[in-house]
Design an enzyme around this catalytic site. Structure first.
Site, PDB file in Angstrom:
ATOM      1  N   ASP A 173      -5.459   0.092  -0.080  1.00 57.17           N
ATOM      2  CA  ASP A 173      -6.379   0.816  -0.965  1.00 57.17           C
ATOM      3  C   ASP A 173      -7.348  -0.111  -1.698  1.00 57.17           C
ATOM      4  O   ASP A 173      -8.266   0.369  -2.363  1.00 57.17           O
ATOM      5  CB  ASP A 173      -5.583   1.612  -2.004  1.00 57.17           C
ATOM      6  CG  ASP A 173      -4.866   2.801  -1.390  1.00 57.17           C
ATOM      7  OD1 ASP A 173      -5.393   3.369  -0.409  1.00 57.17           O
ATOM      8  OD2 ASP A 173      -3.784   3.164  -1.874  1.00 57.17           O
ATOM      9  N   ARG A 219      -8.586  15.430   6.820  1.00 59.56           N
ATOM     10  CA  ARG A 219      -7.716  14.287   7.087  1.00 59.56           C
ATOM     11  C   ARG A 219      -6.570  14.652   8.021  1.00 59.56           C
ATOM     12  O   ARG A 219      -6.032  15.756   7.953  1.00 59.56           O
ATOM     13  CB  ARG A 219      -7.184  13.715   5.769  1.00 59.56           C
ATOM     14  CG  ARG A 219      -8.321  13.153   4.928  1.00 59.56           C
ATOM     15  CD  ARG A 219      -7.860  12.682   3.577  1.00 59.56           C
ATOM     16  NE  ARG A 219      -7.006  11.510   3.673  1.00 59.56           N
ATOM     17  CZ  ARG A 219      -6.421  10.938   2.627  1.00 59.56           C
ATOM     18  NH1 ARG A 219      -6.597  11.447   1.422  1.00 59.56           N
ATOM     19  NH2 ARG A 219      -5.671   9.866   2.772  1.00 59.56           N
ATOM     20  N   SER A 265       2.563   2.890   7.894  1.00 59.25           N
ATOM     21  CA  SER A 265       2.194   3.985   6.987  1.00 59.25           C
ATOM     22  C   SER A 265       3.387   4.351   6.120  1.00 59.25           C
ATOM     23  O   SER A 265       4.383   4.902   6.615  1.00 59.25           O
ATOM     24  CB  SER A 265       1.727   5.222   7.763  1.00 59.25           C
ATOM     25  OG  SER A 265       1.593   6.327   6.878  1.00 59.25           O
ATOM     26  N   ARG A 296       6.423  10.610  -6.336  1.00 59.50           N
ATOM     27  CA  ARG A 296       7.822  10.568  -5.915  1.00 59.50           C
ATOM     28  C   ARG A 296       8.770  10.935  -7.049  1.00 59.50           C
ATOM     29  O   ARG A 296       9.804  11.582  -6.816  1.00 59.50           O
ATOM     30  CB  ARG A 296       8.140   9.177  -5.352  1.00 59.50           C
ATOM     31  CG  ARG A 296       7.492   8.923  -3.978  1.00 59.50           C
ATOM     32  CD  ARG A 296       7.452   7.434  -3.648  1.00 59.50           C
ATOM     33  NE  ARG A 296       6.982   7.165  -2.291  1.00 59.50           N
ATOM     34  CZ  ARG A 296       5.696   7.135  -1.924  1.00 59.50           C
ATOM     35  NH1 ARG A 296       4.746   7.381  -2.827  1.00 59.50           N
ATOM     36  NH2 ARG A 296       5.360   6.870  -0.670  1.00 59.50           N
ATOM     37  N   GLY A 344      -3.782  13.068  -0.185  1.00 57.24           N
ATOM     38  CA  GLY A 344      -3.128  12.885   1.100  1.00 57.24           C
ATOM     39  C   GLY A 344      -1.669  12.516   0.954  1.00 57.24           C
ATOM     40  O   GLY A 344      -0.819  12.953   1.738  1.00 57.24           O
ATOM     41  N   LYS A 346       0.329   5.943  -9.081  1.00 59.46           N
ATOM     42  CA  LYS A 346       0.210   7.263  -8.461  1.00 59.46           C
ATOM     43  C   LYS A 346       1.322   7.505  -7.441  1.00 59.46           C
ATOM     44  O   LYS A 346       1.936   8.576  -7.414  1.00 59.46           O
ATOM     45  CB  LYS A 346      -1.169   7.410  -7.808  1.00 59.46           C
ATOM     46  CG  LYS A 346      -1.421   8.803  -7.277  1.00 59.46           C
ATOM     47  CD  LYS A 346      -2.879   9.151  -7.133  1.00 59.46           C
ATOM     48  CE  LYS A 346      -3.601   8.318  -6.114  1.00 59.46           C
ATOM     49  NZ  LYS A 346      -4.831   8.988  -5.647  1.00 59.46           N
ATOM     50  N   SER A 347       1.609   6.498  -6.606  1.00 54.51           N
ATOM     51  CA  SER A 347       2.652   6.646  -5.578  1.00 54.51           C
ATOM     52  C   SER A 347       4.003   6.961  -6.211  1.00 54.51           C
ATOM     53  O   SER A 347       4.746   7.831  -5.737  1.00 54.51           O
ATOM     54  CB  SER A 347       2.772   5.352  -4.761  1.00 54.51           C
ATOM     55  OG  SER A 347       1.578   5.079  -4.079  1.00 54.51           O
ATOM     56  N   ARG A 371     -11.999   5.527  -5.095  1.00 52.63           N
ATOM     57  CA  ARG A 371     -11.990   4.064  -5.040  1.00 52.63           C
ATOM     58  C   ARG A 371     -13.363   3.494  -4.707  1.00 52.63           C
ATOM     59  O   ARG A 371     -13.734   2.419  -5.192  1.00 52.63           O
ATOM     60  CB  ARG A 371     -10.924   3.578  -4.058  1.00 52.63           C
ATOM     61  CG  ARG A 371      -9.536   4.020  -4.466  1.00 52.63           C
ATOM     62  CD  ARG A 371      -8.440   3.299  -3.740  1.00 52.63           C
ATOM     63  NE  ARG A 371      -7.173   4.030  -3.856  1.00 52.63           N
ATOM     64  CZ  ARG A 371      -6.393   4.021  -4.918  1.00 52.63           C
ATOM     65  NH1 ARG A 371      -6.719   3.322  -5.977  1.00 52.63           N
ATOM     66  NH2 ARG A 371      -5.273   4.711  -4.934  1.00 52.63           N
ATOM     67  N   ARG A 407     -13.270   4.842   4.843  1.00 54.39           N
ATOM     68  CA  ARG A 407     -13.463   3.906   3.734  1.00 54.39           C
ATOM     69  C   ARG A 407     -14.102   2.596   4.187  1.00 54.39           C
ATOM     70  O   ARG A 407     -14.753   1.922   3.397  1.00 54.39           O
ATOM     71  CB  ARG A 407     -12.121   3.653   3.040  1.00 54.39           C
ATOM     72  CG  ARG A 407     -12.268   3.288   1.585  1.00 54.39           C
ATOM     73  CD  ARG A 407     -10.921   3.224   0.883  1.00 54.39           C
ATOM     74  NE  ARG A 407     -10.642   4.418   0.118  1.00 54.39           N
ATOM     75  CZ  ARG A 407      -9.453   4.714  -0.380  1.00 54.39           C
ATOM     76  NH1 ARG A 407      -8.431   3.918  -0.163  1.00 54.39           N
ATOM     77  NH2 ARG A 407      -9.272   5.810  -1.088  1.00 54.39           N
TER      78      ARG A 407
END
EC number: 2.5.1.19
Length: 449
Positions: free
Chosen positions: A327, A130, A175, A34, A102, A29-30, A402, A358
């Site tokens: 995650d 968030r 982050s 991108r 996010g 996904k990341s 998740r 979470r």
């Protein structure tokens, strides 16, 4: 406004036979987010294969279209993006709805900050809770202006800088999203944008910037890194092969470890060391996971993973590993519940600001299923059963994909079935999850309660 998917109850029970077979998990996904963004900023046409076609990534695709890039879905994870070049994005005519993502929202803040345009961004009920201040505060130093709801929350309006200034920013907590937002803003600025991170976080942005032709220098500083990007590069379209998402691979992998007699092969999983913390931790717990056909694709390390059922033992997970597996703590908690001994996961403060709190949601998952645990400060302590955990509970997922998948993997390994109160959000990151797990299980292990 974004429509919330209808809630869907889904239960998992111990399969009639061990898990077996081969599977490819959805694209990372990341990297998918991108690939679309850098394709939109590059000169020329970028071919992307293996793109994750979950709801989150489709929101990014829609945003890139709204900002003037030509984005085509050619089917089967093959996409084509005709970019506009650095500084070439256009003002969107309507609000950009980022759904539940996010990552997309925070990275897009960086992208928009460096362009002379006005845009408004929103998301679903979960994303609107968030915090965005962690990106809007550093990005304001470019000259961009942001207006948000109280607490730095969406909806958010941004007026990008006409002549953005380069940033020199020390990220206060690890982050990758904040780092990436700063680097994306720096693309449009003259001079060197410098980001210092206290601990190394996932480096997909740096890898892909280089892949598209930017100059990125990375130095080591203690546990962390100093990243320097030369502004206003000419990004040139480059093909991107998206590897399988290690965060998604975690779920069938842990299921295979916990269901006795199982052996599966997961093909083409991204093995970036800054993302593979879970697999390092599982290895320490005694997991039988073998990397086969290790290779580099699109600047990222990739391997096939052979996973065999294993008797796991408890470990102490150090806090500095958190950025590489942030995650994966909910699914690690499931593995720990079946392990022999007491597992301590240290330094989980960042989990409190994910799709849900979470850490609290993971604790509730354990409690609902008879698993002994404690939260001590920012540590999660899980007392393992040394075999199948009790199970039998219904898990409140809080719209968090998740937590839902972790609950269902627990159900496959537990003494009694486990129900997720809402599995609809799994589609945001792992389309076809239930079908894939049922295929590996050779039957209807996941289904209606």
């Amino acid at each position: 406004m974004h429509d919330t998917p209808a809630a869907r109850l889904l239960a998992a029970r111990a399969p009639a036979r061990p898990l077996s077979g081969k599977a490819a998990v959805p694209g990372d996904k990341s990297i998918s987010h991108r690939a679309l963004m850098f394709g939109a900023l590059a000169v020329g046409t970028t071919e992307i294969t293996g793109l994750l076609e979950g709801e989150d990534v489709l929101r990014t695709a829609a945003a890139m279209r709204a900002l003037g890039a030509t984005v085509q879905n050619l089917g089967g994870g093959h996409w084509r993006v005709a970019g506009r070049g650095i500084g070439g994005l256009v003002e969107p005519e309507d609000v950009l709805d980022m759904g539940n993502s996010g990552t997309a929202a925070r990275l897009l803040c960086g992208l928009l900050a460096g362009h002379k345009l006005f845009a408004v961004m929103t998301g679903d009920a979960s994303l609107r809770k968030r915090p965005m201040k962690r990106v809007t505060e550093p990005l304001s130093a470019t000259g961009a202006r942001f207006a948000t709801r109280a607490g730095g929350r969406l909806p958010l309006a941004v007026e990008g800088a006409a002549d953005p200034l380069p940033l020199d920013y020390r990220v206060p907590v690890p982050s990758a999203q904040v780092k990436s937002a700063c680097l994306l803003a720096g693309l449009c600025a003259r001079g060197i944008t410098r980001v210092v991170e206290p601990e190394a976080t996932r480096d997909h942005t740096e890898n892909m910037l280089r892949h598209f032709g930017a100059t990125v220098e990375v130095g080591i500083e203690g546990h962390g890194r100093v990243i320097e990007l030369t502004g206003q590069p000419e990004l040139v379209a480059a093909p991107v092969v998206v590897p399988g998402d290690p965060s998604s691979a975690a779920f069938p992998a842990v299921a295979a470890l916990l269901v006795p007699g199982s052996e599966i092969l997961l093909r083409g999983v991204g093995m970036n060391p800054l993302r593979a913390g879970l697999f390092a931790t599982l290895a320490e717990m005694g997991a039988d996971i073998t990397r086969l056909d290790e290779r580099i694709e699109g600047g990222e390390p990739v391997a096939d993973l052979r996973v065999k059922a294993s008797a796991l033992r408890a470990v102490d997970v150090p806090p500095e590993r958190a950025p590489s597996m942030i995650d994966e703590y909910p699914i690690l908690a499931v593995a720990a519940a079946a392990a022999a001994g007491t597992t301590r996961m240290r330094g989980l403060k960042e989990l409190r600001v994910k799709e849900s709190d979470r850490l609290a949601a993971t604790a509730a998952l354990l409690e609902a299923n008879g698993i002994r645990f404690a939260i001590e400060g920012d540590d999660l302590v899980v007392h393992g059963a040394g075999g199948p955990p009790p199970g039998g509970g219904t898990v409140v997922t809080h719209m968090d994909h998740r937590i839902a998948m972790s609950a269902l993997v627990l159900g496959l390994a537990a003494q009694r079935p486990v129900t997720a109160d809402d599995a609809a959000f799994i589609e945001t990151s792992f389309p076809g999850f239930a079908a894939l797990m049922n295929r590996l299980a050779g039957g209807e292990a996941l289904g209606a309660p």
